[in-house]
Design an enzyme around this catalytic site. Structure first.
Site, mmCIF file in Angstrom:
data_model
loop_
_atom_site.group_PDB
_atom_site.id
_atom_site.type_symbol
_atom_site.label_atom_id
_atom_site.label_comp_id
_atom_site.label_asym_id
_atom_site.label_seq_id
_atom_site.Cartn_x
_atom_site.Cartn_y
_atom_site.Cartn_z
ATOM 1 C CD GLN A 17 -2.822 1.312 2.376
ATOM 2 O OE1 GLN A 17 -3.444 2.331 2.641
ATOM 3 N NE2 GLN A 17 -2.989 0.211 3.097
ATOM 4 N N GLY A 242 -8.159 21.122 20.222
ATOM 5 C CA GLY A 242 -7.874 22.434 19.656
ATOM 6 C C GLY A 242 -8.544 23.544 20.437
#
Length: 408
Positions: A17, A242
């Site tokens: 991948q 955040g």
């Protein structure tokens, strides 16, 4: 229209991948990507097959817009042919174990001799330090790059994220390095080495957690719902960590993905309080300011959930968006693959495979105004042997001989 990377030849020696995600992006940008496989093929052609005898979705969804050739690099003739392929390439990408290409006889110094303009990109699990020889997989990279220790709930174990940030995240970082080297080559005329480690890429994606690790030196993190803090950044559930608090709250009818993620910004508190049927909270000093709400975020989102649990997530989305309140419903994989908007945007596309039939995949997330992307079917194993090898001067007779001798 021409493509951004038209005329750029990529020799793709990647598998699984991390590498294929990189080279597929280069193919979407218009590069001529030639996937070099062993005669038995990329291992993912056979992994997780859902249709017997047909290349798996694992392979097909990571190898669109490529050509395929086969070559036994252990044979002397195979090495001679590889030498010609290198001379004809602009970019070589590989994600073998450390030193594998060197042991084939093609060190960076040798590759530079063959083609001074070559950009040689390598994806490895780790950098050249103490972890260099460790085996790396997607979740190993997440574990050692900072993601797992900060993912999950405070009272639960570390968790892997469903996003493939170790493999495909590293592939995207590698594309950035390759494009930078390709641009610099226009100034210098020389290629260069590009190296990206999966651990490093994951750590880069976790940089805000390193930010918070340093903030811990000055006390607890008020934006986190955790009550206590130790020496390292804790798992904090669905909190973003955040400046604006957010959480996933339940919606009707209560299925596994009947949730919506809601972010509470200062201007949105009053309309949100009104929507959930608690307008008095807009002016209540116990709730009206971010400072007042921060110590009781769990209670705040509980109040919001008491309302959202009575409504479907799409109805909640409409109500909150009408007041410009940031939010997003949790979309299942089924919802995403059937999303009309995503299909209209070309990010979910149907591709017609010669053996499988039509399958759905993710289209290019990169949109260039002068370089539209047409996602094409991935190649069958060795489908382009004749085309590519004939361009190197290999005759049809020799091609048949190479096949019978196991060189291709």
């Amino acid at each position: 229209m021409s493509s951004a990377l038209e005329g750029v030849r990529v020799l793709d020696m990647t598998h699984v991948q991390s590498g294929p995600s990189c080279t597929q992006l280069l193919g979407w940008l218009g590069a001529d990507v030639v996937k070099l496989e062993s005669p038995t093929g990329d291992i993912t052609r056979q992994q997780l097959r859902d249709v017997p005898g047909v290349d798996s979705l694992y392979f097909t969804m990571l190898n669109c817009n490529k050509k395929s050739i086969t070559l036994n690099m252990k044979s002397e003739r195979g090495k001679e042919i590889f030498t010609e392929l290198v001379r004809d390439a602009d970019i070589l990408v590989e994600n073998f174990g450390p030193g594998a290409v060197d042991r084939m006889g093609f060190t960076w110094e040798r590759l530079q001799e063959l083609n001074p303009r070559l950009i040689y990109a390598s994806i490895k699990g780790f950098g050249p330090g103490r972890y260099a020889d460790f085996k790396a997989y997607e979740v190993v990279a997440q574990a050692m790059g900072g993601s797992m220790s900060t993912t999950g709930f405070e009272d639960g174990p570390p968790l892997a994220t469903g996003a493939q940030i170790g493999d495909s995240g590293t592939g995207i970082h590698t594309v950035a390095g390759i494009l930078a080297a390709l641009y610099q080559r226009t100034q210098t005329g020389r290629g260069q080495r590009v190296q990206v480690a999966m651990q490093h890429a994951v750590l880069n994606l976790c940089r805000v957690k390193l930010r918070d690790q340093q903030r811990l030196a000055h006390g607890g993190l008020a934006e986190y719902p955790n009550r206590t803090f130790g020496d390292d950044v804790p798992r904090s559930g669905n909190a973003s960590g955040g400046g604006q608090p957010g959480w996933a709250v339940k919606c009707a009818p209560g299925g596994p993905n009947d949730y919506i993620y809601v972010i509470v910004q200062p201007p949105g508190w009053a309309p949100l309080a009104r929507i959930i049927g608690r307008p008095e909270l807009a002016d209540d000093p116990e709730w009206s300011t971010p400072a007042a709400r921060l110590p009781k975020l769990d209670k705040m989102f509980q109040l919001i959930e008491e309302w959202t649990s009575l409504h479907g997530k799409w109805a909640v989305l409409d109500a909150l968006n009408a007041e410009n309140i940031p939010c997003g419903p949790i979309l299942s994989t089924k919802e995403l693959i059937e999303d009309d908007s995503l299909r209209a945007e070309g990010i979910i596309v149907d591709v017609d495979h010669p053996e499988r039939g039509v399958f759905s995949t993710v289209g290019s997330p990169l949109h260039l105004s002068d370089s539209p992307v047409d996602v094409t079917t991935p190649p069958l194993l060795g489908e382009h042997n004749q085309e590519i090898y004939a361009s190197l001067g290999v005759t049809a007779e020799e091609l048949a001989e190479l096949k019978s001798n196991g060189v291709i």
